[in-house]
Design an enzyme around this catalytic site. Sequence first.
Site, short mmCIF file in Angstrom:
data_model
loop_
_atom_site.label_atom_id
_atom_site.label_comp_id
_atom_site.label_asym_id
_atom_site.label_seq_id
_atom_site.Cartn_x
_atom_site.Cartn_y
_atom_site.Cartn_z
N THR A 1 0.82 -1.22 0.00
CA THR A 1 0.00 0.00 0.00
C THR A 1 0.85 1.26 0.00
O THR A 1 0.47 2.27 -0.59
CB THR A 1 -0.94 0.00 1.22
N ASP B 1 -0.38 -6.40 5.02
CA ASP B 1 -1.11 -7.64 5.24
C ASP B 1 -0.24 -8.78 5.74
O ASP B 1 -0.66 -9.56 6.59
CB ASP B 1 -1.83 -8.07 3.96
#
Length: 323
Positions: free
Chosen positions: A14, A97
């Site tokens: 991200t 994640d």
Amino acid sequence: MSGQKIVVLGTGGTIAGTSARAGDNIGYTAAQVGVEHLLQAVPALQALTDCHLHTEQVAQIDSKDMDAPVWRALALRCAHHLQETDVRAIVITHGTDTLEETAWFLDQVLAADKPVVLTCAMRPATALTPDGPQNLLDAVAVALTPGAGGVVAVAAGEVHGARWVQKVHPYRVNAFSSGDIGPLGFVEEGRVRLTRAWPKNQPSALSGKALAAIENIVDAAQWPRVEILMSHAGASGAVVNALVRDGVQGLVVACTGNGTIHQALETPLVRAQASGVRVVRSTRCPEGQVLPKPGDVLPDSFGLSPVKARITLMLDLLGQGAD
């Protein structure tokens, strides 16, 4: 300039993501911006005079898709740079994640006396208020801290050790926690305030003498297959039987409470262990760890979360295969 070098390895995530709309913090595409451009977007990093930042793009993926080939490549680049005398530290940009998994993997395979600092972002680079730039600044501050060492993660002003760090929230910027042990320290205006000592690189009790070395990772044609199961109300043992038939080599169980397992799941797990499949119990509770009891048939994970217990068991099996 001092000549000391901080190597920044990019893997995507991200922090390198972009969105069509600046206000969109969830509808973005991860891994779009190269690591060199990420650093160029932070003027304070360009103004550093006490070190040189060297960038390498090891991978460009959404970290939900992290796999063995990327881990292998990342470990090799880390090992290479850690041996260089002019390298002070390594900073790794990573998706949130699976950051905790990569951190633990690197902790287990690197002799990281120098700092290896993973950082990330919960908002893409195109967000109205991206968190990536500050996290990068904080990561470099940790890398430059005298006495720093070992594999750590830095996000939202907190420093977490690889053993304990865990993503605990799907959206907020302070998405990471070290559970009941708390953060290793805090980054405050470019300075690190520790709450305990820097982590020392020691093999976990689970991996023992068979802890995989870099050579094993490089030489292995295929890494051992280790899967994670969860015990829950109404659990069935059918998936255990199917995985054993399919050739699984290790199973980690995210147990209820203090390592308890539904009886319909426990019986085939014990049978799988008797057939040669390695079985390890962890807990699905976000804090605490399994406290072993006399007579336990299935071993516990020595306090590791399910995903980290999987990594250590995989490396343990990999090391055994290299003996």
